[in-house]
Design a protein around this motif. Structure first.
Motif, PDB file in Angstrom:
ATOM      1  N   GLY A 205       0.883  -1.270   0.181  1.00 55.04           N
ATOM      2  CA  GLY A 205       0.251  -0.103  -0.006  1.00 55.04           C
ATOM      3  C   GLY A 205       0.832   1.324   0.074  1.00 55.04           C
ATOM      4  O   GLY A 205       0.448   2.327  -0.592  1.00 55.04           O
ATOM      5  N   ARG A 206       1.822   1.200   0.862  1.00 57.88           N
ATOM      6  CA  ARG A 206       2.813   2.455   0.707  1.00 57.88           C
ATOM      7  C   ARG A 206       3.443   2.492  -0.527  1.00 57.88           C
ATOM      8  O   ARG A 206       3.586   3.925  -1.158  1.00 57.88           O
ATOM      9  N   LYS A 207       3.946   1.743  -1.200  1.00 61.02           N
ATOM     10  CA  LYS A 207       4.579   1.922  -2.641  1.00 61.02           C
ATOM     11  C   LYS A 207       3.833   2.059  -3.449  1.00 61.02           C
ATOM     12  O   LYS A 207       3.908   2.969  -4.300  1.00 61.02           O
ATOM     13  N   LYS A 208       2.367   1.707  -3.644  1.00 60.42           N
ATOM     14  CA  LYS A 208       1.324   2.231  -4.573  1.00 60.42           C
ATOM     15  C   LYS A 208       1.169   3.525  -4.222  1.00 60.42           C
ATOM     16  O   LYS A 208       0.892   4.299  -5.196  1.00 60.42           O
ATOM     17  N   ALA A 209       0.786   3.864  -3.009  1.00 54.63           N
ATOM     18  CA  ALA A 209       0.383   5.528  -2.857  1.00 54.63           C
ATOM     19  C   ALA A 209       1.771   6.220  -3.406  1.00 54.63           C
ATOM     20  O   ALA A 209       1.728   7.603  -3.838  1.00 54.63           O
ATOM     21  N   PHE A 210       3.058   5.861  -2.627  1.00 56.09           N
ATOM     22  CA  PHE A 210       4.118   6.683  -3.493  1.00 56.09           C
ATOM     23  C   PHE A 210       4.279   6.893  -4.703  1.00 56.09           C
ATOM     24  O   PHE A 210       4.691   7.635  -5.546  1.00 56.09           O
TER      25      PHE A 210
END
Length: 315
Positions: free
Chosen positions: A240-245
């Motif tokens: 989720g963090r990777k997708k948001a960034f």
């Protein structure tokens, strides 16, 4: 003889009505190599940014505020580099080295206005990413199509209005000679260096407008990304963090390049002494950066790459 003529013009109060752009001095082979590089980069810039506009226009899944702002940025980059490269090529080939005073002021106004508009657009894009990441469930209602159009229009109007006073003050300067600009375009520092009248009002206006346009928009961008990063770090899963960034990494790369060079050129209390260094930074700002933007957004953006793949498969 040249120095004597300049002294006579100054003594008689004769105003310079046209300037000679020096470009990049050197051998013919050296200047031709620059022409080839500039022409290639200009062609790729126009094709790349026009392709982004066409791709967003044709792909219904890209009809979102984020890509609407990206189309505005691509459209701006086409005109920004068009205002520089064709004339620069003529200067380096020696076929169009002179520029009238009125056209010089017009080029200065056009380039600075587009540069100011880009600052505002980048801050608006940062605000859009802030809403998308920090308020994902309410994003469609917060960033409506009407609001996105208003923000884009305000960026264009604000950019051109902000430079109007500066262009007017610059047009009131007196130029007695010499008439050689150590650049391939008309910029503020070159005009200030050649003016024989009091340049303090123009320098003050340049500094204040730079603070308002560049620093203020940069602060909005930085604050937006502070909230974005804080929100991303609170996401539990690594995926989720990777997708948001990934949704804002391309924009973050662009603003880092743009604001770094722009602040060096304009956010200062007086004209820089090194016009040669300004020339190099201006080359990066007006030729290299518009070329990098479409590649950054296509290589770092999964949605654009998917839309591009679908477009090629249809053909």
């Amino acid at each position: 003889q040249t120095d004597l003529n300049i002294w006579k013009d100054t003594a008689n109060g004769t105003n310079v009505e046209e300037f000679i752009l020096l470009g990049f001095p050197g051998t013919w082979q050296f200047r031709v190599s620059f022409v080839v590089v500039f022409a290639l980069m200009y062609t790729l810039t126009v094709i790349g940014n026009a392709s982004i506009i066409a791709l967003v226009w044709r792909s219904s899944n890209l009809h979102t505020p984020m890509y609407f702002f990206l189309c505005n940025l691509s459209f701006l980059e086409i005109w920004y580099t068009t205002g520089v490269v064709p004339k620069a090529i003529g200067v380096m080939l020696g076929t169009s080295q002179t520029i009238s005073f009125s056209v010089c002021i017009l080029q200065l106004f056009f380039l600075l206005s587009l540069g100011s508009t880009e600052c505002f657009l980048l801050s608006v894009m940062a605000y859009d990413r802030y809403l998308a990441i920090c308020y994902p469930l309410r994003y469609s209602s917060l960033m409506s199509s009407v609001l996105s159009v208003r923000l884009a229009l305000s960026s264009w109007l604000g950019g051109f209005l902000a430079i109007s006073l500066l262009a007017f003050l610059t047009s009131r300067l007196t130029f007695c000679g010499p008439d050689v600009i150590n650049h391939f375009l008309c910029d503020i520092d070159s005009c200030l260096a050649l003016s024989c009248s009091d340049t303090w009002p123009v320098e003050l206006a340049t500094f204040l407008i730079s603070i308002i346009v560049v620093v203020a928009s940069c602060v909005v961008t930085l604050v937006s990304y502070m909230y974005i990063i804080s929100s991303i770090l609170r996401i539990q899963s690594a995926h989720g963090r990777k997708k948001a960034f990934s949704t804002c990494s391309a924009h973050l790369s662009v603003i880092t390049i743009w604001y770094g060079s722009t602040m060096f050129l304009y956010v200062k209390p007086s004209a820089q002494n090194s016009l040669d260094l300004n020339k190099i930074v201006n080359t990066f700002n007006t030729v290299v950066t518009p070329l990098l933007n479409p590649f950054i957004y296509t290589l770092r953006n999964k949605e654009v790459k998917l839309a591009l793949g679908r477009a090629f498969r249809k053909k």
